[in-house]
Design an enzyme around this catalytic site. Sequence first.
Site, PDB file in Angstrom:
ATOM      1  N   ARG A  71     -23.012   3.623  20.048  1.00 22.36           N
ATOM      2  CA  ARG A  71     -21.745   3.593  20.781  1.00 22.36           C
ATOM      3  C   ARG A  71     -21.936   3.434  22.292  1.00 22.36           C
ATOM      4  NH1 ARG A  71     -21.378   6.903  16.382  1.00 22.36           N
ATOM      5  NH2 ARG A  71     -19.521   6.617  15.064  1.00 22.36           N
ATOM      6  N   HIS A  77     -21.882  -0.575  17.694  1.00 19.51           N
ATOM      7  CA  HIS A  77     -22.772  -1.590  17.115  1.00 19.51           C
ATOM      8  C   HIS A  77     -22.466  -3.005  17.606  1.00 19.51           C
ATOM      9  CE1 HIS A  77     -24.435   1.575  14.846  1.00 19.51           C
ATOM     10  NE2 HIS A  77     -23.626   1.555  13.811  1.00 19.51           N
ATOM     11  N   HIS A  91     -29.597  -0.734  10.079  1.00 20.31           N
ATOM     12  CA  HIS A  91     -28.656   0.251   9.538  1.00 20.31           C
ATOM     13  C   HIS A  91     -28.858   0.439   8.025  1.00 20.31           C
ATOM     14  CE1 HIS A  91     -25.184   2.809   9.622  1.00 20.31           C
ATOM     15  NE2 HIS A  91     -24.798   2.398  10.827  1.00 20.31           N
ATOM     16  N   ASP A 135     -24.190  12.860  12.060  1.00 19.85           N
ATOM     17  CA  ASP A 135     -24.073  11.531  12.663  1.00 19.85           C
ATOM     18  C   ASP A 135     -24.460  11.700  14.124  1.00 19.85           C
ATOM     19  OD1 ASP A 135     -23.609   8.871  13.115  1.00 19.85           O
ATOM     20  OD2 ASP A 135     -21.412   8.990  13.014  1.00 19.85           O
ATOM     21  N   GLU A 188     -31.736   5.504  12.053  1.00 22.97           N
ATOM     22  CA  GLU A 188     -31.637   4.330  12.912  1.00 22.97           C
ATOM     23  C   GLU A 188     -32.400   4.569  14.216  1.00 22.97           C
ATOM     24  OE1 GLU A 188     -27.251   3.299  13.055  1.00 22.97           O
ATOM     25  OE2 GLU A 188     -27.278   5.086  11.768  1.00 22.97           O
TER      26      GLU A 188
END
Length: 348
Positions: A79, A104, A175, A248, A313
């Site tokens: 982000r 992304h 991803h 996350d 990631e």
Amino acid sequence: MNKESFGTSKQGEAVSVYTLTNKNGAKVRVTDYGATLVSIIVPDRDGNMQDVLLGYDNVTGYENNTCYFGAVIGRNGNRIANAKVTIDGVTYDLDQNDNENNLHSGNKGVDTIVWDVAAQTEQAVTFRCVSKDLEQGFPGNMDIEVVYTLTDDNAVEIAYKAVSDKDTVANFTNHAYFNLAGHASGFVGEQELRIAASNFTPVIDAKAIPTGEIVPVAGTPMDFTTAKKIGQEIDSDDIQIQYGGGYDHNYVLDKSEKGAFELMAEAYAPETGIVMKAYTDCPGVQFYSGNFITEQTGKQGAVYHKRDGFCLESQYYPNAVNEPNFDAPFLKAGEVYTTKTSYQFGIR
């Protein structure tokens, strides 16, 4: 190298899928649409071959769904706050595709185009594309190369290279959604994970922009410094877990020195005995527990649900382009960006 049709894109382009095979019979399938990882097929403890990657049977599945399964993400992974970045005193507006933020690289990321195949062997394939000046809002014409290699010790290596004719941003990742019990086996909560990170970057709120702080994981549900089940604290009332609906978050990797290619995480599925060790030279890793996977049909008719896969990631930290406390992924014109991440599979 085996090449097969993977369907036709919405733009009428022929899309192919390539199969890499090593001496052990492990296989990796990757498509030129988005340079996307489609399958990783490795043996379990009983010698059965397991596909440990969520994905789709053809290009249409990847075009119609928004989870970024297996995609190369760029120019910037994760982000960017307020969808703005300032480079050399000029502010560039990006897609606001995640609340008011950019996620992304927006709607025209390199995951949405058909790449050229520049080289191929039985165990490696090289994809190339050009991201044009301001195509995603970022300055500079950027030549991008991604090389997938399946080694004889069952590692899937992903090497990135990019060069731009203007100062810009370069922060690529993949991803991939892993499920080490097999892509169709459901909830990953019983699988164990260790992350080589003593610190993480907490977020401000549910929009997942970091506060700018680097905070110890000790004593919190974020702590994976020793292996524990992914699901053990996934529904904790900890505010960081509540913001993400699970995990996350970006983890600050413990590095012996900046840029060292070292272990970032190790995962294990007791159901199959499959172990995955992940290595990177990047400073951070986003651990995502698949909280926003909506019910959908994947490969071979498998139905995927929330938390049926997890992501690791490798990356610069989220919003690093705007956060003075973080190393920023700016790339000078003419300089070469390179990074490598590897996922190595074995059994226990």
